[in-house]
Design an enzyme around this catalytic site. Sequence first.
Site, PDB file in Angstrom:
ATOM      1  N   HIS A   8      15.814  10.521  42.363  1.00  0.00           N
ATOM      2  CA  HIS A   8      16.296   9.140  42.385  1.00  0.00           C
ATOM      3  C   HIS A   8      15.648   8.372  41.245  1.00  0.00           C
ATOM      4  CE1 HIS A   8      16.977   9.837  46.942  1.00  0.00           C
ATOM      5  NE2 HIS A   8      18.036  10.183  46.239  1.00  0.00           N
ATOM      6  N   GLU A  33      13.033   5.452  41.442  1.00  0.00           N
ATOM      7  CA  GLU A  33      11.724   5.642  42.075  1.00  0.00           C
ATOM      8  C   GLU A  33      10.702   6.089  41.039  1.00  0.00           C
ATOM      9  OE1 GLU A  33      14.101   6.816  46.138  1.00  0.00           O
ATOM     10  OE2 GLU A  33      12.810   8.320  45.230  1.00  0.00           O
ATOM     11  N   HIS A  93       9.043  11.285  45.982  1.00  0.00           N
ATOM     12  CA  HIS A  93       9.962  10.149  46.037  1.00  0.00           C
ATOM     13  C   HIS A  93       9.205   8.842  46.099  1.00  0.00           C
ATOM     14  CE1 HIS A  93      14.095  11.799  46.912  1.00  0.00           C
ATOM     15  NE2 HIS A  93      13.367  12.900  46.958  1.00  0.00           N
ATOM     16  N   GLU A 133       6.647  10.552  50.009  1.00  0.00           N
ATOM     17  CA  GLU A 133       7.127   9.206  49.712  1.00  0.00           C
ATOM     18  C   GLU A 133       5.949   8.327  49.315  1.00  0.00           C
ATOM     19  OE1 GLU A 133      10.249   8.079  49.898  1.00  0.00           O
ATOM     20  OE2 GLU A 133      11.350   9.429  51.236  1.00  0.00           O
TER      21      GLU A 133
END
Length: 1073
Positions: A787, A790, A868, A953
């Site tokens: 992504h 990010e 992420h 994350e």
Amino acid sequence: YPIQLYTRSDILTELLTVGRGRRVGVFVSKGGTGILFHTLLSASKEMPPSEELMLQLHSLLAKVGPKDRKFGVAARLSGALNVTVNLIKQNLQNPKLLLPCLQVLRVYSTNSVNAISLGKNGVVELLFKVLAPYSKKNTSLLKVALDALGALLKSKTNARRAADGGYVPILLALYADWHRNDARHRHMLIRKGLLVCLRNITNIKLGRKAFVEADGMRVLYNSSTECLPVRTLDPLVNTSSLIMRKCFPKKRLPLPTIQSAFLFQLPYVPGTGPAGRTYSQGPGVDDVVDESDDNDEADTENDTENEEDEKDQQSPNDDIETDLNKLHPKKGPCRPYEELRVYERFFVELSEDFQVSQVSVLIRRSPPRPIIVPTAQAFSPNTRSLSRAYTRTPSPDHREGPGARAGGRIVGRSGRSAASRRGGGAHRGETRRRQRDQADPLAAAFGGFVRATLGRRGSNWSSDCGSEGPEDEAAEGAVLEVPDTALLLPLHDLDLYVEMVKGTLSVPQYAEVAYPDYFGHVAPTFREPLLERVYGVQRAKIFQDIERLIHPNDIVDKVVYDLDIPSCPVIEDDGESLKFNSQFESGNLRKAVQVRKFEYDLVLNSDINSNHYHQWFYFEVSGMKVGTTYRFNIINCEKSNSQFNYGMQALMYSVQEAISGSPRWVRTGTDICYYKNHFARSSIAAGGLKGKSYYTLTFSINFKHKDDVCYFAYHYPYTYSTLKMHLSKLEALRTPQIYLRQDVLCETLGGNGCPLLTITAMPESNSNDHICQFRNRPLIFLSARVHPGETNASWVMKGTLEFLMGSSPLANSLRESYIFKIVPMLNPDGVINGNHRCSLSGEDLNRQCLLQYLAHIQRAPLVFCDYHGHSRKKNVFMYGCSVKETVWQSNISATSSDLQEDLAYRALPKILSQIAPAFSMASCSFVVERSKESTARVVVWREIGVQRSYTMESTLCGCDQGKYKGLQIGTRELEEMGAQFCVALLRLKRLTGLRNHQHLLDLESDIIGSQAKVVSCPTTYVLDEDEPSFLEAIDYSAESNDEDVEAENEHAAEVREHPDLLEQLSDSDNHRD
Ligand SMILES: [Zn+2]
């Protein structure tokens, strides 16, 4: 009869007064309500009915009603509704009897079927006869009447009746009157009651129209402004604000289409998926706003018997995977080996025999399109000195064309012509470039100073853009004090960066380099605490938005930047506006509109070949004045909540600060909040039948320097060119003991290479034993930036890579323990083109084939981790996969054999929580969700059989635990996280390296805590949005329904399930009166 009745009601009264609430409960449970209704009906047949008896019965019913769940239904079935309504009609001038009747009516009305039936019988109009301007008399009567009316108006049919009957102006006039006269705020509840009626009427379009036509915006705006200083009046302000937001005319985004301003011609257009959907649309379709947005009352003619149309929210547990077959990893590749065989070339180390002659080949076993890697010796960190910026001679390859670029904007190669801009402008011409140069703010600020010296430094990066004129030579010889960050940023190199940019292909063919990426970012040494939010910020911002309607004369509405204008995104400059730009790698501003003198609405470009996913932003501002506060609104955000509401600030980079020695991104901005705005989101953008609203991120800035050039970003930018620069510098750090290979996993649609790194230690010798040890090292597979928005994932990855290439003994033994396969940037095209989520094809990516190949050759990695960034949570944490924990969460029945699972999956996160300060075990989840079925984590776990398969994350915001509690996260902390990840792998190795497997399990349990303990407290199921609701929730969540969270409605969810609770609630309200 009368005597009997009197007697009976006397007994009842006595019954009900003794013992109070509890007695009522017993009375209800014994069917007392039915007796009361029966009595009421009989009494009503008396001619004329006894007023005294009616008074008593209604008083009793008013008491019983709120305690009896079936009260509303019983009343309707017994025919009591009409009795009460008739009494009200006949006794409008008789407050003594009217009051208990209205109290009972209020209870009737909370039942939605009753509400419709009462409305048909003219009760809405009837109640308006009770309402009256300010008076000290009969206030409780008025309050009860308003409650009943408010309940009736929840029915859309009734709301329509009221709007058609012209009652909206009446309610507004009454509200204004009470507001004016209730100077000591004794009658808050009446004022609130009036607002609740308005709120419910404005749930329908007709009501909103009537409200606007009656000048409701101004009435409520003015009254609220006067209420603002008195905190106790907040409920009035909040409800007013809710109504105004609902009625604020929906506007379309100021765009011709929501599709990206850039078009990338795909080799083929997929039939499905976001790209397919977007491009199957005919040209000329207005997708900015569509009619469906305003048709939300299509179904309102028929009120249903169901309580509203709100469905109970899906229980979070619904998403948990309950199919046991899917919870068991399946082995065996889905693709035939012939297809996978092509991946063999990415794993040459597994068959390498390390004859001396091969080593050099091994370092550059080159893929079809190698990344341009400059000669490393010129950039050796050891030979750099602080004076470098002044003394170094430009390397010859910089001298390829005439004319320096102004302001350090560097012209790279002109890209391929696969891309074009929308709106007719096929190519960004020279003209526009020249205009940009002339308007260059930094050149204006520093005269020839910067221009010339930048020219001297990297003289003529310009290759095909042509000369910009003679003034370039004029300033030749001046000195540019560019920050020399060589010591602080060993992996950064200005010239190398420019080289890298030249090889980066962007769809818009960017020709400029943003200063921050060029100068680099040196993490500040000061702490950057989470911003404490001031109460009322959101409300204040919304009021400012409403003022656009109230004070139209303040509105400038001047477009100052517009990518959709074919020839030129820059609008002529009269000195009264800021200047914007984002035509550089990862930039994505599409349009800037100066709304008021110091306020700008900004529109982000959609991901290319997609029409949504806006969140990431990166743009440049110049032409600012000092001593004023500028307000910026990014008006087409899409996520429904953001850490900007919970302490996160945007990032700003000041070029003046950079030049004076502080090249860095800092967390900046005040009055920050994120809320739903009045811009309609078309059904296409919303991906559904109904359009919705966009969200605004707003922040205010006081610029420190006049004529500065400042950059703003969602998070610390990390471009593809930056990655290439870092990789090149890392390669220069390679010692003979390090095995480093850079392959190109694939060439992207945009023509950029996607690097795949292999890092391990060289075998100790080319003896069989050593080569065998080398080949048998477990694999660790890491990836990041699937992504593009990010960017924090890249900073974590940078920490990992630097550690891996380091010279510490730890790094050494780590390399000797594992073979690392790393894809540091899975989506280069998305990163380059400023996308938030997608690649050029508009689809999310996956990287399964490599892993399937590994599974096939029985070399599935020991650990798989995809880095992420998380926009809605704090800390760094992991998602993993566990059958057991999924079963625990879902309550599905499973046999004990289903639960045969060791705790290996918990070891790595547990170690991380012990050694990485930003990491939080409590935020981790090991539940397999259905919606995450296609994430790399779940796929790798299920299909490749990797037990330790994770998504890591990292927060974009900050931490709420550990050493960094209360602080926003910076690149230093992110890089530390990446390094600690490596350390954790080393500890993991000590556990898994032990021969005795049972012993290993014991040890892991040691680390993890006893198994029993884990059983008793499995990690919680983590929702995407699990932030606590904010104090100002009312302003935040303002749906156009009745979603406002007010004190008296805090049990809204319960009420939805048990509508009668509402009756109790409103009853308790009554006591306050
Ligand atoms: Zn992500």
